[in-house]
Design a protein around this motif. Structure first.
Motif, PDB file in Angstrom:
ATOM      1  N   TRP A   1       6.653  -8.689  15.052  1.00 25.64           N
ATOM      2  CA  TRP A   1       5.462  -8.297  14.299  1.00 25.64           C
ATOM      3  C   TRP A   1       5.652  -6.865  13.826  1.00 25.64           C
ATOM      4  N   SER A   2       5.364  -6.609  12.562  1.00 28.41           N
ATOM      5  CA  SER A   2       5.638  -5.286  12.006  1.00 28.41           C
ATOM      6  C   SER A   2       4.573  -4.261  12.366  1.00 28.41           C
ATOM      7  N   SER A   3       3.422  -4.713  12.886  1.00 31.71           N
ATOM      8  CA  SER A   3       2.349  -3.780  13.198  1.00 31.71           C
ATOM      9  C   SER A   3       1.465  -4.365  14.277  1.00 31.71           C
ATOM     10  N   LYS A   4       0.672  -3.499  14.863  1.00 25.19           N
ATOM     11  CA  LYS A   4      -0.310  -3.930  15.863  1.00 25.19           C
ATOM     12  C   LYS A   4      -1.290  -4.931  15.257  1.00 25.19           C
ATOM     13  N   ALA A   5      -1.750  -4.673  14.038  1.00 25.06           N
ATOM     14  CA  ALA A   5      -2.742  -5.564  13.427  1.00 25.06           C
ATOM     15  C   ALA A   5      -2.193  -6.972  13.242  1.00 25.06           C
ATOM     16  N   GLU A   6      -0.941  -7.090  12.816  1.00 27.96           N
ATOM     17  CA  GLU A   6      -0.366  -8.423  12.638  1.00 27.96           C
ATOM     18  C   GLU A   6      -0.212  -9.138  13.971  1.00 27.96           C
ATOM     19  N   LEU A   7       0.177  -8.395  15.009  1.00 26.59           N
ATOM     20  CA  LEU A   7       0.282  -8.987  16.346  1.00 26.59           C
ATOM     21  C   LEU A   7      -1.086  -9.435  16.830  1.00 26.59           C
ATOM     22  N   VAL A   8      -2.077  -8.580  16.697  1.00 29.06           N
ATOM     23  CA  VAL A   8      -3.417  -8.916  17.163  1.00 29.06           C
ATOM     24  C   VAL A   8      -3.965 -10.115  16.399  1.00 29.06           C
ATOM     25  N   HIS A   9      -3.712 -10.175  15.102  1.00 26.48           N
ATOM     26  CA  HIS A   9      -4.202 -11.309  14.316  1.00 26.48           C
ATOM     27  C   HIS A   9      -3.651 -12.623  14.860  1.00 26.48           C
ATOM     28  N   GLU A  10      -2.360 -12.662  15.155  1.00 25.00           N
ATOM     29  CA  GLU A  10      -1.783 -13.907  15.657  1.00 25.00           C
ATOM     30  C   GLU A  10      -2.280 -14.218  17.057  1.00 25.00           C
ATOM     31  N   ALA A  11      -2.531 -13.183  17.865  1.00 23.78           N
ATOM     32  CA  ALA A  11      -3.056 -13.418  19.210  1.00 23.78           C
ATOM     33  C   ALA A  11      -4.494 -13.915  19.171  1.00 23.78           C
ATOM     34  N   ALA A  12      -5.275 -13.384  18.244  1.00 22.82           N
ATOM     35  CA  ALA A  12      -6.684 -13.773  18.141  1.00 22.82           C
ATOM     36  C   ALA A  12      -6.858 -15.115  17.451  1.00 22.82           C
ATOM     37  N   PHE A  13      -5.984 -15.408  16.487  1.00 17.63           N
ATOM     38  CA  PHE A  13      -6.035 -16.677  15.750  1.00 17.63           C
ATOM     39  C   PHE A  13      -4.701 -17.390  15.942  1.00 17.63           C
ATOM     40  N   PRO A  14      -4.452 -17.918  17.158  1.00 16.77           N
ATOM     41  CA  PRO A  14      -3.102 -18.394  17.490  1.00 16.77           C
ATOM     42  C   PRO A  14      -2.680 -19.663  16.775  1.00 16.77           C
ATOM     43  N   VAL A  15      -3.632 -20.460  16.349  1.00 16.97           N
ATOM     44  CA  VAL A  15      -3.285 -21.733  15.724  1.00 16.97           C
ATOM     45  C   VAL A  15      -3.867 -21.764  14.328  1.00 16.97           C
ATOM     46  N   THR A  16      -3.022 -21.981  13.350  1.00 18.46           N
ATOM     47  CA  THR A  16      -3.501 -22.165  11.981  1.00 18.46           C
ATOM     48  C   THR A  16      -3.589 -23.663  11.713  1.00 18.46           C
ATOM     49  N   PRO A  17      -4.802 -24.225  11.623  1.00 18.72           N
ATOM     50  CA  PRO A  17      -4.926 -25.674  11.457  1.00 18.72           C
ATOM     51  C   PRO A  17      -4.207 -26.150  10.207  1.00 18.72           C
ATOM     52  N   SER A  18      -3.415 -27.200  10.352  1.00 25.47           N
ATOM     53  CA  SER A  18      -2.720 -27.768   9.202  1.00 25.47           C
ATOM     54  C   SER A  18      -3.444 -28.999   8.674  1.00 25.47           C
ATOM     55  N   ALA A  19      -4.447 -29.439   9.416  1.00 30.54           N
ATOM     56  CA  ALA A  19      -5.194 -30.622   8.990  1.00 30.54           C
ATOM     57  C   ALA A  19      -6.586 -30.558   9.591  1.00 30.54           C
ATOM     58  N   ILE A  20      -7.480 -31.356   9.036  1.00 34.04           N
ATOM     59  CA  ILE A  20      -8.831 -31.471   9.567  1.00 34.04           C
ATOM     60  C   ILE A  20      -8.872 -32.721  10.424  1.00 34.04           C
ATOM     61  N   ASP A  21      -9.435 -32.606  11.616  1.00 34.77           N
ATOM     62  CA  ASP A  21      -9.316 -33.685  12.603  1.00 34.77           C
ATOM     63  C   ASP A  21     -10.219 -34.878  12.325  1.00 34.77           C
ATOM     64  N   THR A  22     -11.271 -34.701  11.529  1.00 33.66           N
ATOM     65  CA  THR A  22     -12.170 -35.824  11.285  1.00 33.66           C
ATOM     66  C   THR A  22     -11.474 -36.891  10.444  1.00 33.66           C
ATOM     67  N   PRO A  23     -11.817 -38.165  10.664  1.00 38.11           N
ATOM     68  CA  PRO A  23     -11.221 -39.228   9.844  1.00 38.11           C
ATOM     69  C   PRO A  23     -11.581 -39.018   8.381  1.00 38.11           C
ATOM     70  N   PRO A  24     -10.663 -39.274   7.455  1.00 38.04           N
ATOM     71  CA  PRO A  24     -10.968 -39.091   6.036  1.00 38.04           C
ATOM     72  C   PRO A  24     -12.030 -40.075   5.561  1.00 38.04           C
TER      73      PRO A  24
END
Length: 201
Positions: free
Chosen positions: A62-85
């Motif tokens: 991570w190039s900075s504290k902010a980028e590290l903190v962002h990934e720690a605070a938002f660890p999973v970036t959803p790739s899909a919505i879980d509800t049935p289409p």
């Protein structure tokens, strides 16, 4: 017992992937420190010590504290919505509820004010951080296009704008009405406004 920094992060040979165990330890240490001492007091050195590694290891990832903190605070970036289409109302409610759950977590609550300040001052970093949400924006776009095809949504609705509305509403509620935000009523009412608007039928 804390790992020996010299052994916890030896420089990998050329082409060797990063050790995910070190990544996980760093992100866990960052999240714990955010809750314990707050964003302003978290330093790369403190995270390295807690994780049992080195500052060099952190800056390779991570190039900075902010980028590290962002990934720690938002660890999973959803790739899909879980509800049935096939049900835009259920999709919207799931998006609103997910945003509420993220923003009310102790780690995000501790990180958000300082994170917003630091990212706002660095447009390049903001762009790199925003790129983590590419899959989420794409998933929302897919669901909206499907809903347009079914005749449930107008074809001029902007997917990115919808994500912004959900995120903005959640952050403002976090500041102004945190108890209401934690309730199912907030999710239901916000979903209704997004789904039906405010104009009388």
């Amino acid at each position: 017992m804390k790992a020996d920094p010299s052994s916890a992060d030896k420089t990998p040979s050329a082409g060797r992937p990063r050790d995910p165990r070190i990544d996980a330890a760093i992100l866990r240490a960052t999240a714990d420190l955010l809750v314990e001492i707050g964003y302003a007091n978290v330093t790369m050195a403190a995270v390295a010590e807690r994780a049992g590694t080195t500052k060099t290891a952190l800056y390779r990832r991570w190039s900075s504290k902010a980028e590290l903190v962002h990934e720690a605070a938002f660890p999973v970036t959803p790739s899909a919505i879980d509800t049935p289409p096939g049900d835009i109302a259920a999709d919207l409610r799931a998006m609103v509820a997910a945003a509420r759950d993220v923003f009310t977590s102790p780690v995000v609550a501790a990180a958000l004010p300082g994170l917003i300040s630091d990212m706002s001052a660095d447009p390049a970093m903001l762009g790199r951080v925003s790129a983590r949400f590419t899959d989420l924006f794409a998933a929302v776009g897919t669901r909206l296009r499907d809903a347009v095809d079914r005749g449930e949504v107008r074809d001029d609705v902007d997917p990115d704008g919808l994500v912004h509305l959900i995120g903005g509403a959640t952050m403002l509620a976090l500041l102004q009405a945190p108890d209401y935000l934690a309730s199912a009523a907030w999710v239901d009412n916000t979903t209704s406004i997004l789904l039906h608007g405010v104009a009388a039928p």
